[in-house]
Design a protein around this motif. Sequence first.
Motif, PDB file in Angstrom:
ATOM      1  N   THR A  79       1.073  -1.356  -0.206  1.00  0.00           N
ATOM      2  CA  THR A  79      -0.190   0.096   0.278  1.00  0.00           C
ATOM      3  C   THR A  79       0.233   1.256   0.173  1.00  0.00           C
ATOM      4  OG1 THR A  79      -1.816   1.091   0.874  1.00  0.00           O
ATOM      5  CG2 THR A  79       0.270  -0.116   2.411  1.00  0.00           C
ATOM      6  N   TYR A  80       0.203   2.321  -0.230  1.00  0.00           N
ATOM      7  CA  TYR A  80       0.546   3.710  -0.175  1.00  0.00           C
ATOM      8  C   TYR A  80       0.122   4.716   1.267  1.00  0.00           C
ATOM      9  CZ  TYR A  80       3.299   3.741  -4.387  1.00  0.00           C
ATOM     10  OH  TYR A  80       4.651   2.824  -5.091  1.00  0.00           O
ATOM     11  N   ARG A  81       0.793   4.391   1.704  1.00  0.00           N
ATOM     12  CA  ARG A  81      -0.255   5.671   2.514  1.00  0.00           C
ATOM     13  C   ARG A  81       0.128   7.465   2.570  1.00  0.00           C
ATOM     14  NH1 ARG A  81      -2.166   1.011   5.802  1.00  0.00           N
ATOM     15  NH2 ARG A  81      -3.577   3.146   5.927  1.00  0.00           N
ATOM     16  N   LYS A  82      -0.677   7.774   2.792  1.00  0.00           N
ATOM     17  CA  LYS A  82      -0.999   9.199   2.568  1.00  0.00           C
ATOM     18  C   LYS A  82      -0.911   9.612   4.368  1.00  0.00           C
ATOM     19  CE  LYS A  82      -3.294  13.176   0.707  1.00  0.00           C
ATOM     20  NZ  LYS A  82      -1.954  13.687   1.023  1.00  0.00           N
ATOM     21  N   ILE A  83      -0.590  10.592   4.624  1.00  0.00           N
ATOM     22  CA  ILE A  83      -0.163  11.473   5.616  1.00  0.00           C
ATOM     23  C   ILE A  83      -0.250  12.455   5.670  1.00  0.00           C
ATOM     24  CG2 ILE A  83       1.501  12.472   7.340  1.00  0.00           C
ATOM     25  CD1 ILE A  83       3.834   9.652   6.157  1.00  0.00           C
ATOM     26  N   ASN A  84      -1.273  12.770   6.485  1.00  0.00           N
ATOM     27  CA  ASN A  84      -2.603  13.627   6.969  1.00  0.00           C
ATOM     28  C   ASN A  84      -1.398  15.128   7.311  1.00  0.00           C
ATOM     29  OD1 ASN A  84      -4.483  13.121   6.480  1.00  0.00           O
ATOM     30  ND2 ASN A  84      -5.712  13.019   8.495  1.00  0.00           N
ATOM     31  N   PHE A 168       4.138  -1.062  17.536  1.00  0.00           N
ATOM     32  CA  PHE A 168       3.683   0.029  16.292  1.00  0.00           C
ATOM     33  C   PHE A 168       3.318   1.345  17.042  1.00  0.00           C
ATOM     34  CE2 PHE A 168       2.285  -4.337  13.937  1.00  0.00           C
ATOM     35  CZ  PHE A 168       2.124  -3.808  12.834  1.00  0.00           C
ATOM     36  N   LYS A 169       3.447   2.049  15.913  1.00  0.00           N
ATOM     37  CA  LYS A 169       3.045   3.020  16.729  1.00  0.00           C
ATOM     38  C   LYS A 169       1.994   4.026  15.246  1.00  0.00           C
ATOM     39  CE  LYS A 169       7.629   3.812  18.700  1.00  0.00           C
ATOM     40  NZ  LYS A 169       7.415   2.312  19.589  1.00  0.00           N
ATOM     41  N   LYS A 170       1.369   4.867  16.522  1.00  0.00           N
ATOM     42  CA  LYS A 170       0.144   5.312  15.737  1.00  0.00           C
ATOM     43  C   LYS A 170       0.740   6.798  15.255  1.00  0.00           C
ATOM     44  CE  LYS A 170      -3.421   5.403  18.096  1.00  0.00           C
ATOM     45  NZ  LYS A 170      -4.359   6.629  19.230  1.00  0.00           N
ATOM     46  N   TYR A 171       0.477   6.377  13.921  1.00  0.00           N
ATOM     47  CA  TYR A 171       0.816   8.174  12.737  1.00  0.00           C
ATOM     48  C   TYR A 171      -0.058   9.190  12.419  1.00  0.00           C
ATOM     49  CZ  TYR A 171      -0.276   5.796   8.376  1.00  0.00           C
ATOM     50  OH  TYR A 171      -0.566   5.417   7.676  1.00  0.00           O
ATOM     51  N   GLN A 172      -1.857   9.055  12.584  1.00  0.00           N
ATOM     52  CA  GLN A 172      -2.507   9.571  12.584  1.00  0.00           C
ATOM     53  C   GLN A 172      -4.254   8.486  12.652  1.00  0.00           C
ATOM     54  OE1 GLN A 172      -2.722  10.846   8.301  1.00  0.00           O
ATOM     55  NE2 GLN A 172      -3.147   9.124   7.476  1.00  0.00           N
ATOM     56  N   LEU A 179     -10.855   5.645  13.356  1.00  0.00           N
ATOM     57  CA  LEU A 179      -9.421   4.553  12.514  1.00  0.00           C
ATOM     58  C   LEU A 179      -8.823   5.311  12.951  1.00  0.00           C
ATOM     59  CD1 LEU A 179     -10.063   1.800  10.698  1.00  0.00           C
ATOM     60  CD2 LEU A 179      -9.537   3.612   8.949  1.00  0.00           C
ATOM     61  N   ASN A 180      -7.472   4.674  12.682  1.00  0.00           N
ATOM     62  CA  ASN A 180      -6.288   4.542  13.266  1.00  0.00           C
ATOM     63  C   ASN A 180      -5.590   4.328  12.769  1.00  0.00           C
ATOM     64  OD1 ASN A 180      -6.465   5.939  16.603  1.00  0.00           O
ATOM     65  ND2 ASN A 180      -7.465   3.654  16.715  1.00  0.00           N
ATOM     66  N   TYR A 181      -4.705   4.993  12.277  1.00  0.00           N
ATOM     67  CA  TYR A 181      -2.929   4.744  11.954  1.00  0.00           C
ATOM     68  C   TYR A 181      -1.709   4.253  12.065  1.00  0.00           C
ATOM     69  CZ  TYR A 181      -6.681   5.804   8.262  1.00  0.00           C
ATOM     70  OH  TYR A 181      -8.262   5.544   7.024  1.00  0.00           O
ATOM     71  N   CYS A 182      -1.448   2.762  11.953  1.00  0.00           N
ATOM     72  CA  CYS A 182      -0.271   2.489  13.060  1.00  0.00           C
ATOM     73  C   CYS A 182       0.573   2.184  12.012  1.00  0.00           C
ATOM     74  CB  CYS A 182      -0.821   2.215  13.585  1.00  0.00           C
ATOM     75  SG  CYS A 182      -1.872   2.159  15.307  1.00  0.00           S
ATOM     76  N   PHE A 183       2.305   2.123  12.149  1.00  0.00           N
ATOM     77  CA  PHE A 183       3.348   1.284  11.363  1.00  0.00           C
ATOM     78  C   PHE A 183       4.625   0.918  12.159  1.00  0.00           C
ATOM     79  CE2 PHE A 183       5.333   5.250  12.828  1.00  0.00           C
ATOM     80  CZ  PHE A 183       6.480   5.244  12.323  1.00  0.00           C
ATOM     81  N   TYR A 184       5.125   0.505  11.510  1.00  0.00           N
ATOM     82  CA  TYR A 184       6.189  -0.183  12.424  1.00  0.00           C
ATOM     83  C   TYR A 184       7.268  -0.387  11.235  1.00  0.00           C
ATOM     84  CZ  TYR A 184       8.423  -4.469  14.413  1.00  0.00           C
ATOM     85  OH  TYR A 184       9.222  -5.408  14.760  1.00  0.00           O
ATOM     86  N   LYS A 185       8.298   0.096  12.025  1.00  0.00           N
ATOM     87  CA  LYS A 185       9.402   0.035  11.019  1.00  0.00           C
ATOM     88  C   LYS A 185      10.799  -1.028  11.155  1.00  0.00           C
ATOM     89  CE  LYS A 185      12.012   4.048   9.501  1.00  0.00           C
ATOM     90  NZ  LYS A 185      12.586   5.740   9.502  1.00  0.00           N
ATOM     91  N   PHE A 186      11.232  -1.585  10.089  1.00  0.00           N
ATOM     92  CA  PHE A 186      12.268  -2.934  10.349  1.00  0.00           C
ATOM     93  C   PHE A 186      13.463  -1.172  10.321  1.00  0.00           C
ATOM     94  CE2 PHE A 186       9.577  -5.831   8.169  1.00  0.00           C
ATOM     95  CZ  PHE A 186       9.599  -6.656   9.529  1.00  0.00           C
ATOM     96  N   SER A 187      14.600  -2.085  11.100  1.00  0.00           N
ATOM     97  CA  SER A 187      15.998  -0.781  10.380  1.00  0.00           C
ATOM     98  C   SER A 187      17.018  -1.978   9.877  1.00  0.00           C
ATOM     99  CB  SER A 187      16.179  -0.182  12.131  1.00  0.00           C
ATOM    100  OG  SER A 187      16.277  -0.872  13.335  1.00  0.00           O
TER     101      SER A 187
END
Length: 187
Positions: A79-84, A168-172, A179-187
């Motif tokens: 997916t592509y996630r649009k950020i407010n 996960f971290k909520k970003y918006q 609805l809550n949008y969250c991300f997880y990031k591999f480092s």
Amino acid sequence: MNVEVYSISDIEDIFKEQNLDIKEYLSRFTIGVNSKIQDFFRDSALARNRENVCRTFIVIDLDSDPLDNIVGYFSLTITYRKINEDVSKKLKRKISSDAERHNIFSATLISKLGRADKYKGKISGKEIMNLALETCYQIYELTGLRHVCVDYYDNEALEEFYLNKSGFKKYQHDDEQGLNYCFYKFS
């Protein structure tokens, strides 16, 4: 518990080879907490996989009856996630440089995740999430796609699960839809 993850395509091939009905097999998955998760798996996962909309992975109990051994499942898509615009620059930077510059980033979306009722108390949702994240990590290793996203409706138990137990971290948040949008990031 001895579990393994198989793609729904692999399961379908095995069932075809043995002249077994995969739809009957999928229909044995029951989850009382969220009928949408159950209904997607039973009624749509196979078709969505064939249409290349998403990929569904089944967690199998290798020590159980082979025709009734579905522990849980997860479905993935890109997916592509649009950020407010109102998301802080600091948080956008934490997500990625694309998020910071263009208010968009690409990710693997865990669109569905569930555990069968009969395995409650035997395997945690967190263990199924870890299996999903392991698969996402393989995608990251192959493609460089380092973000994983989940969306969930306002619900304290889901917030606890995704943010506190799964990392996960909520970003918006979408107030209109709850609805809550969250991300997880591999480092």
